[in-house]
Structure formats: structure tokens, C-alpha cells
Design an enzyme around this catalytic site. Structure first.
Site, short mmCIF file in Angstrom:
data_model
loop_
_atom_site.label_atom_id
_atom_site.label_comp_id
_atom_site.label_asym_id
_atom_site.label_seq_id
_atom_site.Cartn_x
_atom_site.Cartn_y
_atom_site.Cartn_z
N ASN A 90 0.84 -1.19 0.00
CA ASN A 90 0.00 0.00 0.00
C ASN A 90 0.88 1.25 0.00
OD1 ASN A 90 0.54 -0.78 2.83
ND2 ASN A 90 -0.89 0.83 3.43
N GLU A 128 0.20 5.22 0.72
CA GLU A 128 -0.75 6.24 1.16
C GLU A 128 -0.38 7.61 0.64
OE1 GLU A 128 -2.05 4.18 5.39
OE2 GLU A 128 -0.89 6.03 5.45
N CYS A 178 -4.04 0.62 -2.43
CA CYS A 178 -3.96 -0.58 -1.59
C CYS A 178 -2.98 -1.58 -2.21
CB CYS A 178 -5.33 -1.23 -1.45
SG CYS A 178 -6.53 -0.23 -0.55
N GLU A 216 -3.30 -4.78 -2.73
CA GLU A 216 -3.88 -5.72 -3.69
C GLU A 216 -3.90 -5.13 -5.10
OE1 GLU A 216 -6.51 -6.16 0.08
OE2 GLU A 216 -5.18 -4.66 -0.82
N CYS A 264 -10.45 -4.51 1.05
CA CYS A 264 -11.51 -3.50 1.16
C CYS A 264 -12.45 -3.64 -0.04
CB CYS A 264 -10.91 -2.11 1.23
SG CYS A 264 -10.18 -1.52 -0.32
N CYS A 274 -10.86 -2.86 -3.49
CA CYS A 274 -9.98 -3.94 -3.93
C CYS A 274 -10.80 -5.16 -4.37
CB CYS A 274 -8.99 -4.32 -2.84
SG CYS A 274 -7.70 -3.07 -2.65
#
Length: 126
Positions: free
Chosen positions: A42, A44, A53, A55, A85, A88
Site C-alpha cells: 500500500n 498512502e 492498496c 492488492e 476492502c 480492492c
């Protein structure tokens, strides 16, 4: 590769995540149809909506390397349970509702098709 081994690799790469805001370091590994393993973490941003993210980073890497993801594992650097999430789950569904997702629950490792994690998925092509 076993689900536990995939989770171990995802956890190992999670330490490279860029998570200055949440502190949540997440790693993912996309296993490709050609057998390749494609890591993602990830990343940010101060503008939360453009954060990435792990994934989705792993999916992008697999595609960029000419592979098609068939299984994706996601793990936190601290080993706590985590599942993909909603964003994702939608991105994973683009590669087929049968794509396998490996993640850690409070009961241990789980492996499920993304279709089970995203019932009635929105897809432009069935």
C-alpha cells in the site's frame, strides 16, 4: 504455493509499504497464471482518495509484467487479520469472480473466490 506461504510472502513485503498516515502496512502477492509472483504494497497519500492498496498494486504489477492474476494474498506487516476492502474486491473481480483471495481471519488463513467476497458484483461484462 500454499496459502500460508503466500501470506508469509505478503507479510514480508508489507514492511516496504508507505503508510505515514495510518501506520497500516499491507502487502499483497498476486500469483499469475504463468506461475509468476508479483508483490505489491500500500502507498498512502495525504489525499486519501488517491492512496493505493497493496492488492491493486500487486494486480497492476502482474499485468505490467504480462501475467494474469489467478490468486491474490493480502497480509498486514504486524500479522493481524485483514481482508480486502471494497474497492480492492471490485478490482479483483475484474479478473473473474473465480479469482482466489487468500487472507487471514481470526480463525486462521482463508482462501475464497472473490465472487464470495463480492456478491452481486458490478461487472460491465458477465
Amino acid at each position: 504455493m500454499s496459502p500460508e506461504a503466500l501470506l508469509g510472502r505478503a507479510r514480508a513485503v508489507a514492511v516496504r509499504a508507505h503508510a505515514p498516515h495510518s501506520g497500516l502496512r499491507e502487502g499483497a502477492v498476486a500469483e499469475g497464471a504463468a506461475g509468476g509472483l508479483h508483490d505489491g504494497v500500500n502507498v498512502e497519500s495525504s489525499s486519501y482518495g488517491v492512496s493505493l492498496c497493496a492488492e491493486r498494486a500487486a494486480l497492476a504489477r502482474a499485468v505490467a509484467e504480462g501475467d494474469r492474476p489467478v490468486r491474490v494474498a493480502v497480509a498486514r506487516a504486524d500479522g493481524a487479520p485483514i481482508a480486502p476492502c471494497g474497492a480492492c474486491r471490485q478490482a479483483l473481480a475484474e479478473f473473474g469472480l473465480g479469482l482466489r483471495v487468500v487472507f487471514l481471519t481470526s480463525a486462521g488463513a482463508a482462501e475464497r473466490p472473490v465472487g464470495d467476497l463480492l456478491p452481486d458484483a458490478f461487472l460491465l461484462e458477465p
